[in-house]
Design a protein around this motif. Structure first.
Motif, PDB file in Angstrom:
ATOM      1  N   TRP A  80      71.110  66.808  64.149  1.00 33.98           N
ATOM      2  CA  TRP A  80      70.622  67.449  62.923  1.00 33.98           C
ATOM      3  C   TRP A  80      71.191  66.773  61.691  1.00 33.98           C
ATOM      4  N   ARG A  81      72.457  66.416  61.734  1.00 36.23           N
ATOM      5  CA  ARG A  81      73.074  65.739  60.600  1.00 36.23           C
ATOM      6  C   ARG A  81      72.673  64.269  60.576  1.00 36.23           C
ATOM      7  N   ASP A  82      73.082  63.600  59.512  1.00 38.66           N
ATOM      8  CA  ASP A  82      72.750  62.180  59.383  1.00 38.66           C
ATOM      9  C   ASP A  82      73.471  61.378  60.462  1.00 38.66           C
ATOM     10  N   TYR A  97      73.663  77.127  52.556  1.00 37.16           N
ATOM     11  CA  TYR A  97      74.646  76.051  52.670  1.00 37.16           C
ATOM     12  C   TYR A  97      75.177  75.649  51.295  1.00 37.16           C
ATOM     13  N   PRO A 112      83.496  73.086  57.230  1.00 35.26           N
ATOM     14  CA  PRO A 112      82.456  72.956  58.266  1.00 35.26           C
ATOM     15  C   PRO A 112      82.515  74.055  59.321  1.00 35.26           C
ATOM     16  N   THR A 150      75.345  78.998  59.873  1.00 34.83           N
ATOM     17  CA  THR A 150      74.452  78.384  60.862  1.00 34.83           C
ATOM     18  C   THR A 150      74.244  79.269  62.089  1.00 34.83           C
TER      19      THR A 150
END
Length: 288
Positions: A89-91, A181, A191, A199
């Protein structure tokens, strides 16, 4: 005109009766008969099959083993699937490639995967034990020891169906709004706190759906056990579905296997309904 609209429902209703209702009713009738290889037919014996089932320790042991197997595999699949979904999902470099690679096990049939893993787990010819020995861990009796055979089944199920969890949870992550977020970032949340406060709660409904779908599928596990261990060694990996198969298709005790199947169906419906309510109460309510 008002009544004519029901004519459009008739084809679907007929198909429903043909493929669901009739087999169910016929199975109920067969469960009250002594149909076997010696006495084929629908003679009436009342509840003798259900009385025999109540005293069948092997069936209840298989049901308990199935419960442990289902809960263990689905829990591991959920944790690993969530972790992989968060990673992609993240870069992440080449994340499109990883998305495709993660789905390969799920796209392969369980029988083919079980044959492949049986070769890997082979204690003398398979590649896994030599690798473990080279690492100084030592070889393991994967398919000849009860505990190791159960672990082997868990590993195969987790390897094949974790991509399903990954796919559903990744779709949920991609649909989440950005505003929570941004608010968490303004409040200085790190995080870990963002995950548990933002999340995870927002994915509550999707998590419940994914877990229930996998529990339903895991409760029907048959191909992996049949190909990988054949229920052995002994009956250490025998599940309810495989035991019903043995009674019905090997021993040809059709009446008794029908009673086993109906009892299994009722237990699964009740258990999954209770689990669904507990999951909704634990996850979705908190998200609201």
């Amino acid at each position: 005109m008002y009544r004519q609209k029901y004519l459009f429902l008739l084809p679907g209703l007929l198909v429903l009766v043909a493929i669901i209702l009739f087999p169910l009713l016929f199975t109920i009738r067969v469960s009250f008969s002594s149909w076997d290889v010696y006495n084929p037919g629908l003679n009436w014996i009342g509840g003798e099959n259900y009385g025999r089932l109540w005293e069948d320790a092997r069936y209840w042991q298989a049901l308990g083993r199935l419960t442990l197997l289902s809960v263990t595999t689905v829990l591991i699949q959920y944790v690993l699937g969530f972790a992989l979904a968060l990673m992609v999902w993240r870069d992440l470099a080449a994340r499109r490639l990883f998305r495709v690679l993660f789905l390969i096990p799920m796209m392969t049939t369980p029988v083919v995967m079980s044959v492949l893993w049986r070769t890997i787990f082979h204690e003398s010819l398979g590649p896994l034990n030599p690798i473990l020995e080279s690492l100084g861990i030592g070889a393991a009796p994967w398919l000849s020891s009860a505990g190791w055979a159960f672990a082997a089944v868990v590993m195969v199920e987790v390897w094949q169906w974790t991509p399903f969890m990954f796919l559903l949870l990744l779709a949920g992550l991609l649909s989440l709004p950005n505003e929570p977020y941004l608010a968490a970032k303004i409040d200085g949340a790190g995080p870990v706190r963002t995950f548990f406060s933002v999340t995870f709660p927002m994915l509550g409904a999707i998590s419940v759906g994914a877990i229930l779908i996998r529990l339903i599928e895991a409760s029907k596990i048959m191909e992996t056990v049949y190909v990988l261990t054949s229920g052995g060694p002994g009956t250490s990996t025998e599940t309810s579905s495989y035991y019903i198969y043995i009674r019905g298709m090997r021993d040809f005790q059709i009446g008794y296997s029908a009673a086993l199947s109906l009892t299994y169906l009722i237990i699964m419906i009740v258990a999954l309904t209770v689990i669904a309510k507990l999951l909704v109460r634990a996850l979705v309510k908190d998200a609201a």
